[in-house]
Design an enzyme around this catalytic site. Sequence first.
Site, PDB file in Angstrom:
ATOM      1  N   ALA A 248       0.809  -1.223   0.000  1.00 59.92           N
ATOM      2  CA  ALA A 248       0.000   0.000   0.000  1.00 59.92           C
ATOM      3  C   ALA A 248       0.841   1.271   0.000  1.00 59.92           C
ATOM      4  CB  ALA A 248      -0.887   0.007   1.234  1.00 59.92           C
ATOM      5  N   TYR A 313       7.396 -14.244  -0.927  1.00 59.58           N
ATOM      6  CA  TYR A 313       7.978 -13.920   0.378  1.00 59.58           C
ATOM      7  C   TYR A 313       9.243 -14.743   0.648  1.00 59.58           C
ATOM      8  CZ  TYR A 313       3.690 -11.668   2.246  1.00 59.58           C
ATOM      9  OH  TYR A 313       2.633 -10.840   2.491  1.00 59.58           O
ATOM     10  N   ASP A 329      -6.918 -12.731   5.810  1.00 60.58           N
ATOM     11  CA  ASP A 329      -7.308 -14.052   5.295  1.00 60.58           C
ATOM     12  C   ASP A 329      -7.836 -13.988   3.856  1.00 60.58           C
ATOM     13  OD1 ASP A 329      -9.719 -12.873   5.697  1.00 60.58           O
ATOM     14  OD2 ASP A 329     -10.474 -14.338   7.147  1.00 60.58           O
ATOM     15  N   GLN A 336      -3.457 -15.001  -5.045  1.00 63.02           N
ATOM     16  CA  GLN A 336      -2.528 -15.012  -3.910  1.00 63.02           C
ATOM     17  C   GLN A 336      -2.457 -16.375  -3.212  1.00 63.02           C
ATOM     18  OE1 GLN A 336      -1.781 -11.269  -1.697  1.00 63.02           O
ATOM     19  NE2 GLN A 336      -3.936 -10.968  -2.027  1.00 63.02           N
ATOM     20  N   ASP A 442      -2.189   2.937 -43.952  1.00 61.13           N
ATOM     21  CA  ASP A 442      -1.223   3.533 -43.012  1.00 61.13           C
ATOM     22  C   ASP A 442      -0.249   4.425 -43.780  1.00 61.13           C
ATOM     23  OD1 ASP A 442       0.428   4.018 -40.832  1.00 61.13           O
ATOM     24  OD2 ASP A 442       1.434   2.058 -40.939  1.00 61.13           O
TER      25      ASP A 442
HETATM   26  C1  SPV Z   1       3.010   0.709 -36.375  1.00 57.51           C
HETATM   27  O1  SPV Z   1       2.599  -0.078 -35.548  1.00 57.51           O
HETATM   28  O2  SPV Z   1       2.284   1.490 -36.938  1.00 57.51           O
HETATM   29  C2  SPV Z   1       4.439   0.740 -36.705  1.00 57.51           C
HETATM   30  C3  SPV Z   1       5.256  -0.443 -36.465  1.00 57.51           C
HETATM   31  O3  SPV Z   1       4.879   1.729 -37.203  1.00 57.51           O
HETATM   32  S1  SPV Z   1       5.313  -1.343 -37.926  1.00 57.51           S
HETATM   33  O4  SPV Z   1       3.964  -1.569 -38.342  1.00 57.51           O
HETATM   34  O5  SPV Z   1       6.021  -2.557 -37.633  1.00 57.51           O
HETATM   35  O6  SPV Z   1       6.007  -0.515 -38.913  1.00 57.51           O
HETATM   36 MG    MG Z   2       3.473   3.173 -37.802  1.00 58.01          MG
END
Ligand code: SPV
Ligand code: MG
Length: 670
Positions: A248, A313, A329, A336, A442
Amino acid sequence: MKALILNSGMGRRMGVLSSEHPKCMTEISAMETILSRQLRQLSEAGIREAVITTGPFEEALKQYCAQVAPGMDITFVNNPAYRETNYIYSIYLAREALRDDDLLLMHGDLVFENRVLDQILSAKGSRMAVSSLAPLPEKDFKAVIREGRIEKVGIEFFDSALAAQPLYRLEKRDWWIWLEEITAFCEAGQRSCYAENALNRVTDRCILLPLDVEDALCGEVDTPEDLAIMTEKLRAAENRTVYMCFSADVLHSGHMAIIRKAARLGKLTIGVLSDEAVASYKRFPILPAEERMALFANIRGVDRVVEQRTLSYRETLLELRPDIVVHGDNWRQGFQRELRREVMDTLESYGGRLVEFPYSDDPRLKALENASRKELSLPDNRRGRLRKLLDMKGLITVMEAHDGLTGLLVENTVIHEGGSSRQFDAMWISSLCDSTARGKPDIELVDMTSRFRTVDDITEVTTKPIIFDGDTGGLTEHFVYTVRSLEKMGVSAVIIEDKTGLKKNSLFGTEVAQTQDSIENFSAKIAAGKKAQKSADFMIIARIESLILEKGMEDALKRAFAFVKAGADGIMIHSRKKDPAEIFAFIEAFRAADRVTPLVVVPTSFNSVTEEEFKARGVNIVIYANQLMRSEVPAMTKTAETILRHHRALEADESLMPFREIIRMIPEDI
Ligand code: SPV
Ligand code: MG
C-alpha cells in the site's frame, strides 16, 4: 467490559516472594510485575474499568495500582476473611460492583501473552481459556468439554478434559447465572470451595465455550519454579519476531488496525514491496518504495522496515526467519493462493507460523484506490512514468492499443505465475492499427487531430504510459506542435521514423517506393522537437529504417549515432526479417559505443526472441505493435461468417463473451 482480578489469596506457595507484598506484585520481567503487566494489557485492549479483590497487603496494592495504572478506574473490594475463605467469597463480596457489564475474569497470578487476550475478547459468546496442546495438569484446572461446550471445571476431572486457565470472558447473561449461584453458595456457608463449584451447577444454562489458546503463553504462577518457567517463556514470547508485507502507498485505519494486532504478537518487521513488485501485479505505486518505507517506520509498534523485492515472500522469510507471518485471510482465494502456499511451506521448513486476521473489503479502500488511479492518470504524472519504469526495470514491454477498450485490455490484463505476476508496462498507439481501425491505409492519411482523438479516448480510461507512433513526424514546422500537444495529453514518448514523402508501412519493405530522409534533415527535426518540448521527461525516439530499406548495417549505425547526437532520447531499430540476426548485430554494434541510450525493437517478424534475451543483449523497450488487432479481425470474421452460414446467431454464441463480462472491464470512475 469490566475486568475482575482476584488478588485476595495469600500466595503461600511462593514463600519469601510473597512475604512482603501480594503475589501479583512479583516481577515477571525486567520491566513489569504480574499485575502491572495485566493492567497494561487491559488498558491496551481498551478496558479501563476493573474490580480488584484484595486480601493481605491491601494498602500496598492500592498504592501500587495508582502508580502503575493511573488512568484505570479501579474499585478495590477487600475480603477480610482471606485466610479461611476462597475467591468464591471475594467475588460474592464484590458482587454489587459486578452486575452491570460483561466481565473479563482472571486470577491475579495469571500471566498470558497479548494474543490470548485478543483472542478471548474477539471470540463470540462466553469463553474460558483452554489449551488443546498443553498436557493435562495433575493438580490444576481442567475443563470437561461436551458437544463444544464446557460442562465442568475442576482439578479432579480428567475424562474429555483439556487443560484450563482461570481466564474467562463472560457475557452479562451468563455471568449473572453464575454470580447468582456463587451468591447462593456463599449465603449457604460454602465459602472455601472454588467459584467453579458453583459454575458446574449451572452450565446447563450458563453457556460457556472453550477458547483454545493452543501453545500461547497462559498460566498461573504458584511457586518460585512456576515463576522461573513463566519468566523464561515470557521472554521468549516477547522476543518473538513477526513479519508482515505491504504494497500500500495510501494508509488507512484498516492497515493501522492490522499493524496494531500484529505488533501485539511480537517484534514487528514490516516488508515494503519494491516498486517493481507492486507494478507487476497492481498499478504503479504513487509513492516510491523509500517513501513508503519511511511511512511505515514511523508507525507505533513497528520495530523495523525492510524492502521485499519480489511478490514471493520466500527469499525474505529465509533471510529474516520470523517466528510469525501475519496476513489478512483474503489471500486464501484468487491469485494469492499460491503465494500463501509458498509462505506456509517456507514457514514449515524452519518452524515458523502463519497468523491470519479476518479481512473485510472496505469501501473506503476502493475510494482511495480510485483516487490513486486518478492521480496516476493525470498528464504530468503519467508522462514521466515511462522513464521511471525504464530506470526501474531495464526492459519494459509495450502493447498496442487503438481505442478505449483495447486500452483497458492493456491496462488490466495480468497473469499470475507461481509467486509472481506479469502485465504490460505501457501502450503503443500504432499508426498502422489506428489507421486500420478507421479502414484507412497507413500512409499518414489519418490526420494528427484524429490520431489525438484516439489518444484522448485511451487516456480517459487508463493510467499506463503511452508511446505514440508519430510516423515521419511530418514537416518540422508541424512536428514541434505535435510534441507539445502530446506532452499536454500526458503521452510519454513519440517515435518518428527517418522517412520522407509518402510514407508506407515498413512491413512492405522495398515492395513499395519509400524514401529515407537525409541524416541532416532528420537530425534537424529531432533537434527542433527537443527544443520545442516543455517538460523534462518527454522522450523523442528516432526510428531507423535502413534495415527495412536494405541500406545496410553501416548506414543504420551511422544514423543512430547521428540522431543521438541531435538529441534523440532513444533509438528504435526496425527489421522485417524473421531471423533476428541483423537486429542482434545492430544492437551489439550500437551498445559497443553507447551503453545508455534506450534501444527499442518491434519484434513482429522476429517474434521468436524472448524479452529476456532482448534484455540480455541490451534492448530496453519491446513493442508488440499490432497483435491485438490481428487477433480481433479473425475472431470477428469468424462470427460474421458463422451467423451468415446458419441464418441465426446461436452457433456463434460459443465463441462470444457475455456482455456482462465486457462491461466489467469498463471503469465506473476514472
Ligand atoms: C506501427 O505499428 O504502426 C508501426 C510499427 O509503425 S510497424 O507496423 O512494424 O512498422
Ligand atoms: Mg506506424
